[in-house]
Scaffold this motif. Structure first.
Motif, mmCIF file in Angstrom:
data_model
loop_
_atom_site.group_PDB
_atom_site.id
_atom_site.type_symbol
_atom_site.label_atom_id
_atom_site.label_comp_id
_atom_site.label_asym_id
_atom_site.label_seq_id
_atom_site.Cartn_x
_atom_site.Cartn_y
_atom_site.Cartn_z
ATOM 1 N N ILE A 180 0.860 -1.184 0.000
ATOM 2 C CA ILE A 180 0.000 0.000 0.000
ATOM 3 C C ILE A 180 0.896 1.234 0.000
ATOM 4 O O ILE A 180 1.733 1.396 0.892
ATOM 5 N N PRO A 181 0.772 2.109 -0.996
ATOM 6 C CA PRO A 181 1.674 3.262 -1.119
ATOM 7 C C PRO A 181 1.607 4.176 0.102
ATOM 8 O O PRO A 181 0.540 4.332 0.716
ATOM 9 N N PRO A 182 2.722 4.800 0.468
ATOM 10 C CA PRO A 182 2.751 5.678 1.648
ATOM 11 C C PRO A 182 1.703 6.780 1.609
ATOM 12 O O PRO A 182 1.134 7.132 2.649
ATOM 13 N N GLU A 183 1.439 7.315 0.424
ATOM 14 C CA GLU A 183 0.494 8.430 0.341
ATOM 15 C C GLU A 183 -0.945 7.999 0.639
ATOM 16 O O GLU A 183 -1.812 8.832 0.951
ATOM 17 N N ASP A 184 -1.230 6.682 0.544
ATOM 18 C CA ASP A 184 -2.584 6.198 0.807
ATOM 19 C C ASP A 184 -2.785 5.784 2.258
ATOM 20 O O ASP A 184 -3.920 5.555 2.692
ATOM 21 N N ARG A 185 -1.727 5.684 3.020
ATOM 22 C CA ARG A 185 -1.810 5.077 4.346
ATOM 23 C C ARG A 185 -2.624 5.880 5.357
ATOM 24 O O ARG A 185 -3.320 5.281 6.189
ATOM 25 N N PRO A 186 -2.586 7.215 5.343
ATOM 26 C CA PRO A 186 -3.455 7.938 6.286
ATOM 27 C C PRO A 186 -4.934 7.612 6.088
ATOM 28 O O PRO A 186 -5.673 7.468 7.077
#
Length: 420
Positions: A180-186
């Protein structure tokens, strides 16, 4: 959320099993009191003595003895099937009836099935979720742990260990494992929290499930076109070589595998750190002998079990401890009570990091034994071990009053203020 097949002890069970308190004359009612929230283990001991196979006023069975629970976990007459569970919850009414909607929607994944479907699904997932893949995460997990502790220490002389380390670590690891890409994690974190807050807002939780499933469906489509070195890609490859894994099962499996270990692992890490701080002799022992950490993690998992209980539904009348459990009735298996059973463990209320006879039931046993237990234990080993090694003056903040979430099936600290 947790699962005996995945990263904890029973994913939908935490949600579907949160019944309200029983009647005032019912022994089970004590488990819903503030006293039991702070320390449930004396209440389990009383139930083992007075009513180890206990039927609550709601008609739910409570098992608290090790031998009964150990046998029940392998008894196919106690089912984990989604359809049976949905009917049982719906029949009880109230909050559990609302939760039954979500149980029905979670799909036919291995955690919600019985043999032979369960064996088929677990075999397929085993091909992707290997011990080698878990161990390969060690260095990456260590990097995340060091970074989380660095950031907490940089912010001042105290931290909330739950917020700073125990909670964000499992999410970071799951996202890394599944690509899961870092930008999607929040956004993923927000969905996790809403799904985990089922009893407070069932409609918000269902909306989060919809959004999370849509997101995972997009990821699966992307991995089919451009596979990577992540677990979703491995599952997609498994499906391509074995068409017995349907698209719906693939989506539901990804859903549960990613979500399942988040809260359970956080609880194991937080509860373990607290147990050490409350037992300075054992903390000193671990500092003197860091190689003890793996045995220590097993004892910490036994001593204050993160998932206190899991749920089954009776598929066929069964006798346990001289009581007859009828088809369609719900059964709570209190793993935490089994882990403190004096008939199984010597001096069970004592924390002993060197304990060798320690076949605890924290990660289950039988066909639903936790597939992700090694990952949960690895994260705990690195998080707790690093905390102890790096912060030699570690202690509870002065005036700390500990608070626990009110779900008796999960042992979840709201916060753990530490000084160092």
């Amino acid at each position: 959320m947790t699962s005996t097949d995945t990263l904890g002890t029973d994913a939908p069970a935490e949600a579907r099993a949160t019944a309200g308190p029983a009647g005032p004359g019912d022994l089970a009612a004590a488990l819903y009191t503030p006293e039991a929230r702070r320390d449930p283990y004396p209440f389990y001991a009383r139930m083992r003595r007075e009513s180890p196979v206990h039927r609550s006023d709601q008609g739910i069975w409570y098992l608290t003895r090790y031998a009964d629970i150990d046998a029940a976990l392998s008894d196919l007459r106690l089912s984990n099937d989604r359809d049976r569970m949905t009917r049982a919850l719906s029949g009880l009414g109230g909050n559990l009836k609302a939760l039954s909607r979500l149980t029905d929607r979670l799909g036919r994944v291995m955690t919600n099935t019985d043999p032979p479907d369960h064996a088929r699904l677990r075999k397929l997932v085993n091909r992707a979720f290997t011990a080698r893949r878990v161990e390969a995460l060690r260095d990456g997990i260590q990097t995340v742990v060091d970074d989380l502790i660095d950031r907490a220490v940089a912010q001042g002389p105290a931290m909330d260990f739950i917020e700073a380390v125990a909670s964000p670590l499992p999410l970071a690891v799951a996202c890394e494992l599944f690509g899961i890409p870092p930008e999607d994690r929040p956004e993923v974190k927000t969905w996790f929290r809403r799904i985990g807050n089922l009893t407070a807002d069932i409609e918000q939780a269902e909306a989060a499930v919809d959004q999370y499933e849509e997101y995972l469906s997009r990821l699966i489509r992307q991995r089919r076109e451009d596979p990577g070195d992540d677990l979703i890609s491995a599952l997609v490859t498994t499906q391509a070589t074995d068409d017995r894994l349907t698209d719906s099962e693939l989506l539901s499996t990804c859903f549960v595998l990613i979500t399942a270990g988040d809260e359970t692992t956080a609880n194991l890490i937080g509860n373990g750190a607290l147990a050490l701080l409350r037992h300075p002799d054992q903390l000193a022992l671990l500092r003197e002998d860091p190689a003890l950490i793996r045995t220590a993690v097993e004892e910490l998992a036994r001593y204050d079990t993160p998932t206190q209980a899991i749920v089954r539904v009776v598929a066929q009348d069964v006798e346990i401890g001289g009581r007859t459990l009828r088809e369609g009735e719900l059964v709570y298996l209190f793993l935490s009570a089994a882990n403190r059973d004096e008939d199984r463990f010597e001096d069970p209320d004592r924390l002993d990091l060197a304990r060798t006879r320690n076949r605890h039931l924290t990660f289950g046993t039988g066909p639903h034994f936790c597939l992700g237990g090694p990952l949960a234990k690895l994260q705990t080993e690195l998080a707790v071990g690093t905390l102890v090694r790096r912060l030699p003056r570690l202690g509870l903040a002065d005036g700390t009053v500990l608070d626990w979430r009110p779900n008796p099936l999960q042992r979840h600290l709201c916060a753990l203020p530490l000084t160092y």
